[in-house]
Design a protein around this motif. Structure first.
Motif, PDB file in Angstrom:
ATOM      1  N   THR A   1       0.708  -1.305  -0.226  1.00 42.80           N
ATOM      2  CA  THR A   1      -0.016   0.212   0.028  1.00 42.80           C
ATOM      3  C   THR A   1       0.810   1.212   0.068  1.00 42.80           C
ATOM      4  OG1 THR A   1      -1.777  -1.179   1.223  1.00 42.80           O
ATOM      5  CG2 THR A   1      -1.621   1.297   1.239  1.00 42.80           C
ATOM      6  N   TYR A   2       1.839   1.321   0.793  1.00 47.20           N
ATOM      7  CA  TYR A   2       2.758   2.450   1.017  1.00 47.20           C
ATOM      8  C   TYR A   2       3.553   2.731  -0.064  1.00 47.20           C
ATOM      9  CZ  TYR A   2       0.658   3.669   5.428  1.00 47.20           C
ATOM     10  OH  TYR A   2      -0.258   4.352   6.399  1.00 47.20           O
ATOM     11  N   TYR A   3       4.176   1.881  -0.798  1.00 44.04           N
ATOM     12  CA  TYR A   3       5.034   1.695  -1.878  1.00 44.04           C
ATOM     13  C   TYR A   3       4.212   2.267  -2.985  1.00 44.04           C
ATOM     14  CZ  TYR A   3       8.935  -0.812   0.013  1.00 44.04           C
ATOM     15  OH  TYR A   3       9.785  -1.284   0.750  1.00 44.04           O
ATOM     16  N   LYS A   4       2.874   1.893  -3.257  1.00 46.31           N
ATOM     17  CA  LYS A   4       2.042   2.477  -4.214  1.00 46.31           C
ATOM     18  C   LYS A   4       2.102   3.865  -3.816  1.00 46.31           C
ATOM     19  CE  LYS A   4      -0.253  -1.625  -5.796  1.00 46.31           C
ATOM     20  NZ  LYS A   4      -1.682  -2.302  -5.793  1.00 46.31           N
ATOM     21  N   TYR A   5       1.565   4.505  -2.712  1.00 46.98           N
ATOM     22  CA  TYR A   5       1.582   5.806  -2.548  1.00 46.98           C
ATOM     23  C   TYR A   5       2.721   6.485  -2.745  1.00 46.98           C
ATOM     24  CZ  TYR A   5      -2.522   4.853   0.898  1.00 46.98           C
ATOM     25  OH  TYR A   5      -3.650   4.613   1.293  1.00 46.98           O
ATOM     26  N   ALA A   6       3.749   5.921  -2.532  1.00 47.14           N
ATOM     27  CA  ALA A   6       5.231   6.821  -2.792  1.00 47.14           C
ATOM     28  C   ALA A   6       5.268   6.675  -4.155  1.00 47.14           C
ATOM     29  CB  ALA A   6       6.332   5.967  -2.154  1.00 47.14           C
ATOM     30  N   MET A   7       4.775   5.990  -5.030  1.00 49.89           N
ATOM     31  CA  MET A   7       5.208   5.638  -6.574  1.00 49.89           C
ATOM     32  C   MET A   7       4.313   6.988  -7.242  1.00 49.89           C
ATOM     33  SD  MET A   7       4.806   1.690  -7.394  1.00 49.89           S
ATOM     34  CE  MET A   7       4.305   1.977  -8.968  1.00 49.89           C
TER      35      MET A   7
END
Length: 216
Positions: A60-66
């Protein structure tokens, strides 16, 4: 005199604004820097979730950062790793192939793809890719080690044993050699020391018997 008065007036306004305003002066690029810091924080949070093996939260948070262009491909690579840990082989394969398309000569990415093929029981694809990696990187023992393991998993024992002999010849000090020897012993490709000793004793007895029969 007028010029001096105007300059003084400007200085007073600037000084007053610093004293009376609670807001910081506008700095060009500051808002963008703050936004980027937020996305970096998302990535750091995802990294921490990875350490805790909470892969769904990390995802979830990697997708936010992307959503930050500068962090996109770094996080995309981390995302691919999450899919591997989650054993989502289809998603992992697509992600690593996308990464490889940007860096076609990256042997690490090719090795990861071969690993995913193997874990998804697509042994032919994994073997072909490792064969290519071994040819291109003859100095890297790990590619040969993985190739042997995949051949064993694919029940191609003779081919695996031949590859193991190459590994022993090229990398005699390799720490994996003893592990493979035990594995091939269990598969009947290598006789253990006790069996070899018994065979040698049997041969010696047979030779002695033949010699005594000839002398009689």
């Amino acid at each position: 005199m007028k010029k001096f008065t105007l300059l003084l007036f400007f200085a007073v306004i600037l000084f007053s604004s610093c004293q009376t305003s609670k807001q910081a002066l506008f700095v060009p690029g500051e808002s963008q820097a703050r936004i980027k810091n937020i996305y970096i924080e998302y990535m750091n949070i995802a990294d921490e979730y990875m350490k805790l093996e909470n892969y769904s939260k990390a995802l979830t948070y990697y997708k936010y950062a992307m959503n930050n262009k500068e962090l996109y491909w770094t996080c995309y690579y981390k995302l691919a790793n999450v899919y591997v840990y989650q054993e989502k082989w289809g998603e992992a394969l697509d992600a690593y192939k996308a990464l490889l398309s940007r860096d076609p000569e990256n042997s690490g990415l090719k090795s990861s793809i071969a690993y995913i093929y193997a874990m998804n029981s697509e042994f032919d694809e994994a073997e072909n890719l490792y064969s290519e990696l071994i040819e291109q990187n003859p100095e890297v023992s790990s590619f040969l080690e993985n190739y042997i393991s995949i051949l064993v998993s694919d029940e191609k024992i003779d081919e695996a044993f031949n590859a193991f002999n190459i590994l022993k010849d090229k990398f005699p000090e390799n720490e994996k050699n003893s592990k493979f020897e035990k594995e091939f012993e269990s598969l009947g490709k290598i006789k253990n020391e006790e069996e070899n000793s018994n065979d040698e004793n049997s041969e010696a007895k047979e030779e002695t018997k033949e010699s005594s029969e000839k002398t009689q």
